[in-house]
Scaffold this active site. Structure first.
Site, short mmCIF file in Angstrom:
data_model
loop_
_atom_site.label_atom_id
_atom_site.label_comp_id
_atom_site.label_asym_id
_atom_site.label_seq_id
_atom_site.Cartn_x
_atom_site.Cartn_y
_atom_site.Cartn_z
N MET A 30 0.85 -1.19 0.00
CA MET A 30 0.00 0.00 0.00
C MET A 30 0.88 1.24 0.00
SD MET A 30 -3.46 -0.94 1.98
CE MET A 30 -2.92 -0.57 3.64
N GLY A 36 11.17 -2.64 5.63
CA GLY A 36 10.48 -3.94 5.60
C GLY A 36 10.04 -4.28 4.18
N HIS A 37 9.41 -3.30 3.51
CA HIS A 37 9.00 -3.54 2.12
C HIS A 37 10.22 -3.80 1.23
CE1 HIS A 37 5.65 -0.75 3.49
NE2 HIS A 37 4.97 -1.76 3.02
N GLN A 61 -10.22 -2.65 2.40
CA GLN A 61 -9.74 -3.28 3.63
C GLN A 61 -9.74 -2.32 4.83
OE1 GLN A 61 -5.86 -4.24 1.68
NE2 GLN A 61 -4.95 -3.73 3.64
N LYS A 151 5.32 -9.85 9.36
CA LYS A 151 4.74 -8.85 10.28
C LYS A 151 3.21 -8.98 10.30
CE LYS A 151 3.82 -4.68 12.06
NZ LYS A 151 2.89 -4.11 11.14
N ASP A 152 2.61 -9.15 9.10
CA ASP A 152 1.16 -9.37 8.98
C ASP A 152 0.94 -10.88 8.90
OD1 ASP A 152 0.11 -6.52 8.59
OD2 ASP A 152 1.72 -6.66 7.12
N GLN A 155 -2.48 -12.29 7.86
CA GLN A 155 -2.66 -12.05 6.42
C GLN A 155 -1.92 -13.11 5.60
OE1 GLN A 155 -2.59 -8.04 4.38
NE2 GLN A 155 -0.46 -8.61 3.99
N LEU A 186 8.79 -2.53 12.01
CA LEU A 186 8.53 -1.41 11.09
C LEU A 186 7.08 -1.48 10.59
CD1 LEU A 186 11.67 -0.95 8.81
CD2 LEU A 186 11.26 -0.20 11.14
O1 PAF Z 1 -0.01 -5.85 3.55
C1 PAF Z 1 -0.45 -4.92 2.84
O2 PAF Z 1 0.21 -3.89 2.63
C2 PAF Z 1 -1.84 -5.03 2.23
O3 PAF Z 1 -2.72 -5.68 3.09
C3 PAF Z 1 -1.83 -5.70 0.84
C4 PAF Z 1 -1.32 -7.13 0.92
C5 PAF Z 1 -0.95 -4.88 -0.10
C6 PAF Z 1 -3.24 -5.74 0.26
O4 PAF Z 1 -3.77 -4.46 0.09
#
Ligand code: PAF
Length: 283
Positions: A30, A36-37, A61, A151-152, A155, A186
């Site tokens: 997002m 982290g990304h 979401q 981290k998620d 998910q 992060l």
């Molecule tokens: O983890 C995220 O940044 C969001 O939940 C994702 C996987 C990009 C979906 O919008």
């Protein structure tokens, strides 16, 4: 890094890569990219020939009282950050391209059970919004590999199940959480913390590590450990949503014989909802 907003152009680019037999990794984000990304992108570069980073702040979401409007949007800085790593393409679809902003009115993907526990119990639309947009992104990009952060963790487990049950030809790769020197995981939402809250925030990880150490030392009263950690968080100034010890693979309540566990927590500090988790292996 080249930036595209149209799926038709994206597919054209990807078609050329595929014709050359190249393997494609997708890192869905997002935006507001942090280390982290970038670790997810570097992992993609290491295991695939091409890496596509998608950037879409997904309205589906966010709940009505959540931070969709104020979520940090930093496209210029994100593009600059992607220059530092070897991403091939930044895909920035708008809501029209993704063709959904109202979860109630669109084709959507539900992952029963997993989407209503833990964070899902507090954020009712969140996981259906994630599963729906990730499905669209998978179909738009058609990656061989998709990369998500631990981290998620919920998910990650939910996407793995969705990929399995919907037979997506995608391999899901997980990458370990990146932390600040003081242990704070992060997150783009860390910028909602004021100085006092920022000083408190690393306590979340410390409290989780404390629970992990007690389990490693033989403690098996999981509800008691969870309640103790909730009390510690509250005493430190958090408003905890939950602390929960689950089976690592499917987030079910652990049975006594389960050895691979995950300890997950969510807690508020001011307007920031922090989440974190640690693995627990019982030998
Ligand atoms: O983890 C995220 O940044 C969001 O939940 C994702 C996987 C990009 C979906 O919008």
């Amino acid at each position: 890094v080249e930036s595209l907003g149209s799926t038709a152009q994206l597919r054209e680019r990807i078609r050329h890569w595929r014709e050359r037999g190249e393997r494609i990794a997708l890192v869905p984000t997002m935006g507001n990219l942090h280390a982290g990304h970038l670790k997810l992108v570097r992992h993609g570069c290491a295991i695939a020939d091409r890496v596509v980073v998608s950037l879409f702040v997904n309205p589906m979401q966010f709940g009505p009282d959540e931070d969709f409007a104020t979520y940090p949007r930093t496209l210029a800085a994100d593009t600059a950050a992607l220059m530092e790593v070897d991403a091939d393409l930044l895909f920035v679809p708008d809501a029209r391209e993704i063709r959904a902003d109202d979860l109630e009115k669109t084709t959507r993907v539900e992952v029963p059970g997993l989407s209503t526990i833990l964070c899902g119990a507090f954020r009712p639309v969140f996981f259906t919004g994630v599963a729906t947009v990730v499905t669209r992104l998978f179909n738009m990009v058609q990656p061989d590999i998709a990369i998500f952060g631990e981290k998620d963790y919920q998910q990650l487990v939910l996407i793995r199940r969705m990929v399995d049950e919907l037979c997506f030809p995608v391999t899901v790769e997980a990458v370990a959480t990146v932390r600040e020197a003081d242990g704070l995981a992060l997150s783009s939402r860390n910028q909602y913390l004021n100085a006092t809250q920022r000083a408190t925030a690393p306590r979340l990880y410390r409290i989780l590590r404390g629970v992990r150490a007690r389990v490693a030392a033989g403690a098996r009263d999981y509800p008691g450990l969870e309640a103790g950690a909730m009390a510690e968080l509250a005493a430190a100034g958090f408003r905890p949503d939950y602390v929960s010890i689950r089976r690592a693979d499917d987030l079910a309540e652990p049975a006594p014989q389960d050895r691979r566990l995950r300890l997950l927590a969510a807690a508020w500090l001011g307007t920031a909802r922090l989440i974190d988790n640690v693995g627990i292996s019982i030998s």
